[in-house]
Design a protein around this motif. Structure first.
Motif, mmCIF file in Angstrom:
data_model
loop_
_atom_site.group_PDB
_atom_site.id
_atom_site.type_symbol
_atom_site.label_atom_id
_atom_site.label_comp_id
_atom_site.label_asym_id
_atom_site.label_seq_id
_atom_site.Cartn_x
_atom_site.Cartn_y
_atom_site.Cartn_z
ATOM 1 N N GLY A 71 5.334 -9.819 3.953
ATOM 2 C CA GLY A 71 5.197 -10.895 2.307
ATOM 3 C C GLY A 71 4.950 -9.560 1.596
ATOM 4 N N THR A 72 3.720 -8.752 1.808
ATOM 5 C CA THR A 72 3.340 -8.248 0.798
ATOM 6 C C THR A 72 3.372 -6.587 1.140
ATOM 7 O OG1 THR A 72 1.367 -7.706 1.936
ATOM 8 C CG2 THR A 72 1.412 -10.189 0.554
ATOM 9 N N MET A 73 3.535 -6.026 2.314
ATOM 10 C CA MET A 73 3.649 -5.060 2.432
ATOM 11 C C MET A 73 5.369 -4.167 2.378
ATOM 12 S SD MET A 73 0.612 -3.885 5.471
ATOM 13 C CE MET A 73 1.238 -2.935 5.517
ATOM 14 N N LEU A 74 5.373 -4.834 3.528
ATOM 15 C CA LEU A 74 7.714 -4.942 3.877
ATOM 16 C C LEU A 74 8.188 -3.997 2.519
ATOM 17 C CD1 LEU A 74 9.110 -3.310 6.243
ATOM 18 C CD2 LEU A 74 9.612 -5.516 6.864
ATOM 19 N N PRO A 75 8.326 -4.983 1.736
ATOM 20 C CA PRO A 75 9.361 -4.486 0.727
ATOM 21 C C PRO A 75 8.743 -3.013 -0.507
ATOM 22 C CG PRO A 75 8.542 -6.574 0.656
ATOM 23 C CD PRO A 75 7.961 -6.146 1.236
ATOM 24 N N VAL A 157 -5.925 -5.578 8.031
ATOM 25 C CA VAL A 157 -4.446 -4.936 7.811
ATOM 26 C C VAL A 157 -4.268 -5.014 5.820
ATOM 27 C CG1 VAL A 157 -1.540 -5.769 7.251
ATOM 28 C CG2 VAL A 157 -3.021 -4.767 9.586
ATOM 29 N N MET A 158 -3.945 -6.290 4.939
ATOM 30 C CA MET A 158 -4.153 -6.278 3.865
ATOM 31 C C MET A 158 -5.168 -5.124 3.313
ATOM 32 S SD MET A 158 -3.216 -7.935 1.446
ATOM 33 C CE MET A 158 -2.816 -9.984 1.584
ATOM 34 N N PHE A 159 -6.261 -5.044 3.571
ATOM 35 C CA PHE A 159 -7.656 -4.353 3.114
ATOM 36 C C PHE A 159 -7.022 -2.797 2.965
ATOM 37 C CE2 PHE A 159 -10.626 -0.898 4.105
ATOM 38 C CZ PHE A 159 -11.236 -1.116 2.477
ATOM 39 N N GLY A 160 -5.913 -2.300 3.848
ATOM 40 C CA GLY A 160 -5.136 -0.891 4.462
ATOM 41 C C GLY A 160 -4.460 -0.840 3.679
ATOM 42 N N TYR A 161 -4.035 -2.003 3.607
ATOM 43 C CA TYR A 161 -2.278 -1.872 2.578
ATOM 44 C C TYR A 161 -2.919 -1.463 0.747
ATOM 45 C CZ TYR A 161 1.508 -3.144 -0.461
ATOM 46 O OH TYR A 161 2.632 -3.000 -1.184
ATOM 47 N N LEU A 162 -3.881 -2.860 0.178
ATOM 48 C CA LEU A 162 -4.092 -2.561 -1.416
ATOM 49 C C LEU A 162 -5.295 -1.514 -1.239
ATOM 50 C CD1 LEU A 162 -5.455 -6.155 -1.359
ATOM 51 C CD2 LEU A 162 -3.525 -5.282 -2.455
ATOM 52 N N ILE A 168 -0.014 4.771 -2.306
ATOM 53 C CA ILE A 168 0.874 6.027 -1.770
ATOM 54 C C ILE A 168 2.426 5.518 -2.061
ATOM 55 C CG2 ILE A 168 2.307 7.075 0.146
ATOM 56 C CD1 ILE A 168 -0.687 6.937 1.206
ATOM 57 N N CYS A 169 2.557 4.279 -1.190
ATOM 58 C CA CYS A 169 4.173 3.765 -1.902
ATOM 59 C C CYS A 169 4.410 3.737 -3.815
ATOM 60 C CB CYS A 169 4.452 2.027 -1.421
ATOM 61 S SG CYS A 169 4.405 2.663 0.252
ATOM 62 N N GLU A 170 4.006 3.034 -4.285
ATOM 63 C CA GLU A 170 3.124 2.706 -5.680
ATOM 64 C C GLU A 170 3.868 4.085 -6.826
ATOM 65 O OE1 GLU A 170 0.988 0.586 -6.985
ATOM 66 O OE2 GLU A 170 2.247 -1.452 -6.114
ATOM 67 N N VAL A 240 -4.477 10.166 -5.111
ATOM 68 C CA VAL A 240 -6.325 9.634 -4.687
ATOM 69 C C VAL A 240 -6.760 8.605 -6.223
ATOM 70 C CG1 VAL A 240 -7.933 10.734 -5.002
ATOM 71 C CG2 VAL A 240 -6.310 11.872 -3.635
ATOM 72 N N ALA A 241 -6.263 8.862 -6.667
ATOM 73 C CA ALA A 241 -7.006 8.118 -8.095
ATOM 74 C C ALA A 241 -6.904 5.881 -8.039
ATOM 75 C CB ALA A 241 -6.436 8.164 -9.311
ATOM 76 N N HIS A 242 -5.198 6.104 -7.443
ATOM 77 C CA HIS A 242 -4.944 4.837 -7.782
ATOM 78 C C HIS A 242 -5.551 4.035 -6.302
ATOM 79 C CE1 HIS A 242 -1.175 2.438 -7.727
ATOM 80 N NE2 HIS A 242 -1.909 0.855 -7.204
ATOM 81 N N ALA A 243 -6.411 4.544 -4.958
ATOM 82 C CA ALA A 243 -6.901 4.332 -4.571
ATOM 83 C C ALA A 243 -8.164 4.310 -4.456
ATOM 84 C CB ALA A 243 -6.762 4.871 -3.026
ATOM 85 N N VAL A 244 -8.486 4.772 -4.986
ATOM 86 C CA VAL A 244 -10.368 4.620 -5.761
ATOM 87 C C VAL A 244 -9.699 4.049 -6.808
ATOM 88 C CG1 VAL A 244 -12.059 5.719 -7.143
ATOM 89 C CG2 VAL A 244 -10.909 7.037 -5.095
#
Length: 263
Positions: A71-75, A157-162, A168-170, A240-244
């Motif tokens: 629901g949150t990661m795959l799309p 998994v949710m934490f790793g994705y967020l 990275i994907c966005e 990196v900025a997005h991840a931080v």
């Protein structure tokens, strides 16, 4: 960024061009706005299709890891994969077309802009909640896990994705594919093309979350991320900025999903 030369006053006012990386020649590609629109259509269609297949989860029950993944990661992952595929089929590959190149200098730049983004986001979120209330400031993902405890694997998994995979994907989609489509247009100079790419990708990134009440807040969040891309000329800085910028919200959602804290 332009540095002061000997004899030049250090107090000189900065101009927009001071944040723009020096122009560099890259091979031309054959994709443009049509490629970005296709990726956005894939994102929306896959989210709707996967959401219909997953079905609702009963209130009070833990979210299964399959729901988190689908629901949150795959799309977003599918859409980013299509973006990369487009650069392979109609361009020069993601390294050249999306400026997906690793440099430690970009990492440090991304860290600086990410920390700036954290400060701006925290201040803006506080002001936003005072104006519109906590409920209207909640993101779609926060609403998804609100009042639901996750299993430990699902929360991890949710934490790793967020925190990492989502940024990275966005970034591939918005400050990679969309940015490249804007730069491909005929501009008076490459620098103006990059400034236009920064402005448009910032606005589209905020609007694409489909959260009208939070669009202004998302614009504030997006600006430092876009500046990292603008100042380096490559995607690693904005990733990196997005991840931080996402780290503290990801930790908050992780703790809330595990029932260890309430926000």
């Amino acid at each position: 960024m332009t540095t002061s030369q000997p004899g030049e006053p250090l107090s000189r006012a900065l101009s927009p061009e001071d944040f723009v990386a020096e122009p560099t020649a890259f091979p031309a590609h054959r994709w443009g706005f049509g490629a970005f629109l296709l990726v956005e259509a894939v994102l929306l269609a896959s989210a709707a299709f996967i959401g219909a297949l997953s079905g609702p989860t009963a209130p009070g029950r833990p979210l299964p890891i399959s729901t988190v993944l689908l629901g949150t990661m795959l799309p977003t992952m599918i859409a980013a994969g299509v973006a990369v595929l487009i650069t392979v089929v109609r361009g020069n590959g993601p390294k050249l077309d999306l400026r997906l190149e690793w440099r430690w200098a970009d990492v440090w730049t991304g860290l600086k802009f990410g920390m700036l983004g954290l400060v701006l986001t925290s201040l803006s979120a506080y002001v936003w909640t005072q104006l519109v209330g906590t409920a209207d400031a909640t993101s779609a993902i926060s609403a998804l896990v609100d009042d639901r405890k996750m299993s430990v694997p699902a929360a991890a998994v949710m934490f790793g994705y967020l925190w990492l995979l989502g940024p990275i994907c966005e970034e591939i989609i918005y400050r990679g594919l969309l940015w490249g489509a804007v730069e491909r247009l005929q501009w008076r100079s490459e620098r103006w093309g990059r400034i236009a790419a920064f402005l448009l990708s910032t606005a589209v990134f905020a609007a694409s979350h489909l959260e009208p009440l939070r669009t202004t807040l998302l614009l504030v969040i997006s600006i430092p991320i876009g500046l990292a891309r603008l100042s380096t000329g490559r995607l690693a800085g904005s990733i990196v900025a997005h991840a931080v910028n996402n780290f503290l919200p990801a930790v908050a959602i992780l703790l809330g999903a595990l029932g260890l804290a309430s926000f």
